[in-house]
Design a protein around this motif. Structure first.
Motif, short mmCIF file in Angstrom:
data_model
loop_
_atom_site.label_atom_id
_atom_site.label_comp_id
_atom_site.label_asym_id
_atom_site.label_seq_id
_atom_site.Cartn_x
_atom_site.Cartn_y
_atom_site.Cartn_z
N MET A 1 -0.85 -1.79 -9.03
CA MET A 1 -1.92 -2.73 -8.69
C MET A 1 -1.34 -4.05 -8.20
O MET A 1 -1.75 -4.58 -7.15
N TYR A 2 -0.38 -4.61 -8.94
CA TYR A 2 0.20 -5.88 -8.54
C TYR A 2 0.95 -5.77 -7.23
O TYR A 2 0.95 -6.69 -6.41
N HIS A 3 1.61 -4.63 -7.03
CA HIS A 3 2.31 -4.40 -5.76
C HIS A 3 1.33 -4.49 -4.59
O HIS A 3 1.62 -5.14 -3.57
N PHE A 4 0.17 -3.86 -4.73
CA PHE A 4 -0.77 -3.81 -3.61
C PHE A 4 -1.51 -5.12 -3.36
O PHE A 4 -2.13 -5.29 -2.31
N THR A 5 -1.46 -6.04 -4.29
CA THR A 5 -2.05 -7.36 -4.02
C THR A 5 -1.27 -8.08 -2.92
O THR A 5 -1.79 -9.01 -2.30
N LYS A 6 -0.04 -7.64 -2.67
CA LYS A 6 0.81 -8.28 -1.66
C LYS A 6 0.89 -7.46 -0.37
O LYS A 6 1.62 -7.82 0.55
N VAL A 7 0.13 -6.36 -0.33
CA VAL A 7 0.15 -5.48 0.84
C VAL A 7 -1.00 -5.84 1.78
O VAL A 7 -2.12 -6.09 1.34
N ASP A 8 -0.72 -5.87 3.07
CA ASP A 8 -1.73 -6.22 4.08
C ASP A 8 -2.66 -5.02 4.31
O ASP A 8 -2.22 -3.97 4.80
N PRO A 9 -3.96 -5.15 3.99
CA PRO A 9 -4.88 -4.02 4.17
C PRO A 9 -5.14 -3.68 5.62
O PRO A 9 -5.68 -2.61 5.92
N ASP A 10 -4.74 -4.56 6.55
CA ASP A 10 -4.95 -4.30 7.97
C ASP A 10 -3.79 -3.54 8.61
O ASP A 10 -3.90 -3.09 9.75
N SER A 11 -2.68 -3.40 7.89
CA SER A 11 -1.53 -2.71 8.48
C SER A 11 -0.94 -1.61 7.58
O SER A 11 -0.08 -0.85 8.01
N TYR A 12 -1.41 -1.50 6.34
CA TYR A 12 -0.87 -0.51 5.41
C TYR A 12 -1.19 0.91 5.86
O TYR A 12 -2.30 1.20 6.35
N SER A 13 -0.23 1.81 5.69
CA SER A 13 -0.42 3.22 6.04
C SER A 13 -0.18 4.09 4.81
O SER A 13 0.96 4.24 4.37
N PHE A 14 -1.23 4.66 4.27
CA PHE A 14 -1.11 5.53 3.10
C PHE A 14 -0.32 6.78 3.43
O PHE A 14 0.48 7.25 2.61
N SER A 15 -0.51 7.33 4.60
CA SER A 15 0.17 8.58 4.97
C SER A 15 1.68 8.42 5.03
O SER A 15 2.42 9.41 4.92
N SER A 16 2.15 7.18 5.17
CA SER A 16 3.60 6.92 5.20
C SER A 16 4.15 6.54 3.83
O SER A 16 5.36 6.36 3.68
N ASP A 17 3.27 6.42 2.86
CA ASP A 17 3.66 5.94 1.53
C ASP A 17 3.72 7.13 0.57
O ASP A 17 2.79 7.39 -0.20
N VAL A 18 4.82 7.85 0.62
CA VAL A 18 4.96 9.08 -0.17
C VAL A 18 4.91 8.80 -1.66
O VAL A 18 4.31 9.56 -2.44
N SER A 19 5.52 7.72 -2.10
CA SER A 19 5.56 7.39 -3.53
C SER A 19 4.17 7.16 -4.11
O SER A 19 3.81 7.73 -5.15
N THR A 20 3.36 6.34 -3.43
CA THR A 20 2.00 6.07 -3.92
C THR A 20 1.13 7.32 -3.87
O THR A 20 0.34 7.56 -4.78
N ALA A 21 1.29 8.11 -2.82
CA ALA A 21 0.52 9.36 -2.72
C ALA A 21 0.82 10.27 -3.90
O ALA A 21 -0.09 10.87 -4.49
N SER A 22 2.09 10.36 -4.27
CA SER A 22 2.48 11.20 -5.40
C SER A 22 1.89 10.68 -6.71
O SER A 22 1.38 11.46 -7.53
N LYS A 23 1.94 9.37 -6.91
CA LYS A 23 1.38 8.78 -8.13
C LYS A 23 -0.12 8.97 -8.20
O LYS A 23 -0.67 9.29 -9.26
N LEU A 24 -0.80 8.79 -7.08
CA LEU A 24 -2.25 8.98 -7.06
C LEU A 24 -2.61 10.44 -7.31
O LEU A 24 -3.53 10.74 -8.07
N GLY A 25 -1.86 11.35 -6.69
CA GLY A 25 -2.12 12.77 -6.90
C GLY A 25 -1.95 13.17 -8.35
O GLY A 25 -2.76 13.93 -8.89
#
Length: 334
Positions: free
Chosen positions: A252-276
């Motif tokens: 959560m704290y990591h994503f407070t610093k991520v730009d929602p206009d440029s972030y790509s979930f499909s390129s974020d393998v680590s977060t996808a794995s954690k969410l899954g």
């Protein structure tokens, strides 16, 4: 929950989170609990020079382990991780430990919340009492010290030996226990989740979005209001991502610093794995939210059924950073 100023006085926290426990960090920290699970221990990071753990563990039994009330493997991993960051880590155990006390330099928390996914999910079923008054804290420290006399020291080697001798037994016993015994399984969110006001509801999130002018916020709000028939997708994503982020404060704290206009979930393998992993192991029905329904929208990389994720990937791109910011505001972290 923001760190309370010195001598500000007591306050009640309805719907405690893992981040509330982490907020008491200081030179000397004590964590006392009855039940503990990997869902909480794996994401809890304590900053301390000396960390003392008063944990429930019956070295002559595997019953608590078998029903999912505690997880010695997660406890061992927690200790090993903190031995790298804390000057000293000590474990004391008791087969009858019941108190839930989290004490540190910034105050102490006493209430009904175990160190578990269920208790620290922001559910209104749990309450913690936060106290920062120096005099009362000294009295609590003395009481905790007295309480600790009922515990026995347990080295990491002794914990290793218990795990080695009993891991298979715990798994075998778990298979024989009727499923109804796992109704209040500590490593999953509670059934019938009720959220306290501090976390806000779906309408509060949309209201928060309406005050932001970023393209991402505008697009999510437009979809929530019916654009491209995606209102249901946005609603499901709000509840699912809120559950996920509340249970993973570092994410959560990591994503407070991520730009929602440029972030790509499909390129974020680590977060996808954690969410899954979260969706398949921990997520629960919550109001209009159904994990099974959300899985029909989610890409396979996140525990879903879609090959690419379709519109949901676009939602995740924008909503992970936006909901992270929303939640940190609601719980007083920024």
């Amino acid at each position: 929950m923001a760190v309370v100023a010195k001598n500000q006085g007591p306050r009640a926290i309805v719907g405690p989170l893992v981040s509330d426990i982490a907020s008491i960090s200081g030179d000397d920290v004590t964590l006392a609990t009855a039940f503990y699970t990997s869902g909480a221990l794996d994401v809890l990071n304590i900053k301390a020079k000396r960390l003392r753990l008063l944990m429930r563990l019956n070295t002559q039994s595997v019953a608590d382990w078998a029903v999912g009330s505690l997880d010695p493997l997660a406890l061992r991993a927690f200790i090993q991780r903190h031995k790298q960051t804390c000057g000293e880590v000590s474990l004391l155990i008791s087969p009858t430990a019941h108190a839930k006390i989290y004490s540190g330099q910034n105050g102490y928390l006493v209430g009904s919340a175990n160190l578990s996914t269920r208790a620290l999910s922001g559910s209104a079923a749990e309450i913690l009492w936060f106290e920062s008054d120096d005099e009362r804290k000294r009295a609590m420290d003395a009481a905790v010290q007295d309480y600790s006399q009922k515990f026995s020291p347990c080295s990491i080697a002794q914990l290793d030996a218990y795990i080695a001798a009993n891991e298979v037994k715990a798994k075998e016993l778990s298979k024989k226990i009727p499923r109804e015994m796992f109704t209040d399984e500590e490593d999953r969110l509670p059934r019938g989740i009720l959220r306290p006001a501090r976390l806000g509801d779906y309408d509060a999130f949309l209201g928060w979005l309406s005050k932001h002018t970023s393209p991402a916020a505008k697009e999510v709000l437009a979809r929530a209001n019916g654009k491209s028939n995606l209102s249901g997708h946005i609603r499901q994503a709000f509840f699912g991502l809120r559950q996920f982020l509340l249970g993973a404060p570092d994410v959560m704290y990591h994503f407070t610093k991520v730009d929602p206009d440029s972030y790509s979930f499909s390129s974020d393998v680590s977060t996808a794995s954690k969410l899954g992993s979260f969706v398949t192991k921990h997520a629960r029905d919550e109001g209009p939210f159904s994990p099974k329904k959300w899985q029909t929208y989610l890409p396979k990389s996140a525990g879903g059924k879609q090959v690419t994720g379709g519109a949901t990937s676009g939602n995740l791109n924008r909503m992970l950073p936006l909901i992270a910011r929303y939640l940190t505001v609601r719980i007083g972290k920024i």
